[in-house]
Design a protein around this motif. Structure first.
Motif, PDB file in Angstrom:
ATOM      1  N   LEU A  45       1.896   6.252  -7.075  1.00 33.34           N
ATOM      2  CA  LEU A  45       1.594   7.951  -7.793  1.00 33.34           C
ATOM      3  C   LEU A  45       2.457   8.655  -7.066  1.00 33.34           C
ATOM      4  O   LEU A  45       1.858   9.642  -8.565  1.00 33.34           O
ATOM      5  N   SER A  80      -9.647   0.300 -11.676  1.00 31.31           N
ATOM      6  CA  SER A  80     -10.166  -1.365 -12.062  1.00 31.31           C
ATOM      7  C   SER A  80     -10.337  -1.590 -13.552  1.00 31.31           C
ATOM      8  O   SER A  80     -10.232  -0.804 -14.485  1.00 31.31           O
ATOM      9  N   ASP A 114       0.461  -1.708   0.059  1.00 34.05           N
ATOM     10  CA  ASP A 114      -0.346   0.142   0.279  1.00 34.05           C
ATOM     11  C   ASP A 114       0.632   1.338   0.039  1.00 34.05           C
ATOM     12  O   ASP A 114       0.266   1.669  -0.646  1.00 34.05           O
ATOM     13  N   ILE A 151       2.375   1.745  -3.190  1.00 32.16           N
ATOM     14  CA  ILE A 151       1.179   2.301  -4.358  1.00 32.16           C
ATOM     15  C   ILE A 151       1.209   3.467  -4.314  1.00 32.16           C
ATOM     16  O   ILE A 151       1.397   4.279  -5.363  1.00 32.16           O
ATOM     17  N   THR A 152       1.029   3.982  -3.022  1.00 24.97           N
ATOM     18  CA  THR A 152       1.006   5.557  -2.748  1.00 24.97           C
ATOM     19  C   THR A 152       2.088   6.149  -3.354  1.00 24.97           C
ATOM     20  O   THR A 152       2.212   7.916  -3.534  1.00 24.97           O
ATOM     21  N   ASP A 209      -5.477   9.771  -9.017  1.00 27.12           N
ATOM     22  CA  ASP A 209      -4.855   9.966  -7.791  1.00 27.12           C
ATOM     23  C   ASP A 209      -5.494   8.618  -7.157  1.00 27.12           C
ATOM     24  O   ASP A 209      -5.448   8.454  -6.169  1.00 27.12           O
ATOM     25  N   ARG A 210      -5.140   7.665  -7.441  1.00 24.83           N
ATOM     26  CA  ARG A 210      -5.554   5.884  -7.003  1.00 24.83           C
ATOM     27  C   ARG A 210      -5.295   5.229  -8.466  1.00 24.83           C
ATOM     28  O   ARG A 210      -5.581   6.007 -10.104  1.00 24.83           O
ATOM     29  N   ARG A 211      -5.047   3.794  -8.700  1.00 21.26           N
ATOM     30  CA  ARG A 211      -4.790   2.661  -9.270  1.00 21.26           C
ATOM     31  C   ARG A 211      -6.433   2.602  -9.903  1.00 21.26           C
ATOM     32  O   ARG A 211      -8.233   2.899  -9.121  1.00 21.26           O
TER      33      ARG A 211
END
Length: 271
Positions: free
Chosen positions: A221, A235, A214, A217-218, A231-233
């Motif tokens: 980004l 889907s 996690d 990932i942050t 500001d996220r992956r």
């Protein structure tokens, strides 16, 4: 929205997970017969059960293994689709690999050829095998998967970048040749979508940075995909929704185009 493709047959490669699986589920829910393809039988059968659970009406789901780096196996896949369903109306080519990554000068010919053989030539083989079936029907939809890397390349992924740029060019080339016969051919360029490929990247990054996935990932980004304004992956289902529309009866005047599903990752307004 009714996509007006109930009763059609779709072949989805790279379908045991990620974007391929999400697309297969979405098309099955529209009443489309699905031919699922990937390389590993056990994982593919598990995916097929998930797709069958979403299938609408009389839609059938068939799981067939084939290695897209071998044209004879792709030909057999096409033959099986024709025998079972009378041929493909829709092809979505999601199979692909990240391939070798790193400093350009450290990458060997074999590194390049391995990525090209799957990511570019895999798409070439699939199109070569299935376009004749669509020509016979006078109707078809092909969606190839490119990437943000085609338009905004990252220096550590040069083989992947080049292959995905080739996919966009291939899409335009094929559309010019075959869309007059009713076959609409487009590509979709995702960016940083939650798939097994990016999961593996984040696991590797976490190990390298000695952090959790996690946290990786942050960090990624913020430092590597700063243009993703969402500001996220993303889907897989968000990409599949665009693919499903491009496979639809409504997408009858769309061809030779690249659709970015990237949360803003590509900085330019053009391309």
């Amino acid at each position: 929205m009714d996509l007006n493709i109930s009763g059609r047959t779709a072949v989805v490669t790279g379908a045991d997970s990620g974007i391929g699986l999400a697309t297969a589920k979405m098309l099955a829910a529209e009443g489309v017969n699905i031919v699922l393809n990937d390389k590993t039988e056990a994982e593919l059968e598990k995916a097929a059960e998930e797709v069958r659970a979403q299938a609408k009406g009389n839609a059938q789901v068939l799981a067939l293994t084939a290695d897209l780096t071998r044209f004879e196996e792709v030909q057999q896949l096409a033959a099986q689709a024709k025998e079972k369903f009378g041929g493909a109306d829709i092809v979505v080519n999601c199979a692909g690999i990240r391939g070798a990554a790193g400093d350009f000068l450290t990458l060997s010919d074999e590194d390049w050829f391995t990525t090209i053989n799957t990511d570019l030539m895999g798409a070439v083989r699939v199109c070569r095998a299935f376009i004749p079936q669509m020509q016979a029907k006078g109707w078809g939809r092909i969606v190839l998967i490119a990437s943000e890397n085609a338009l905004q390349p990252y220096e550590e992924e040069s083989p992947y970048n080049a292959c995905k740029a080739g996919i966009i060019n291939l899409t335009k080339c094929l559309s010019k040749a075959y869309s007059p016969a009713g076959i609409m051919i487009n590509c979709v360029s995702p960016a940083y979508v939650a798939t097994p490929m990016t999961d593996a990247m984040m696991k590797e990054l976490a190990e390298k940075r000695h952090t959790s996935e996690d946290e990786a990932i942050t960090w990624f980004l913020k430092n590597k995909r700063e243009n993703i304004v969402v500001d996220r992956r993303g889907s897989a289902s968000e990409v599949a929704a665009v693919i499903a529309f491009l496979c639809s009866g409504q997408a009858s005047y769309i061809t030779g185009s690249n659709y970015r599903v990237d949360g803003g990752a590509v900085a330019t307004a053009f391309g």
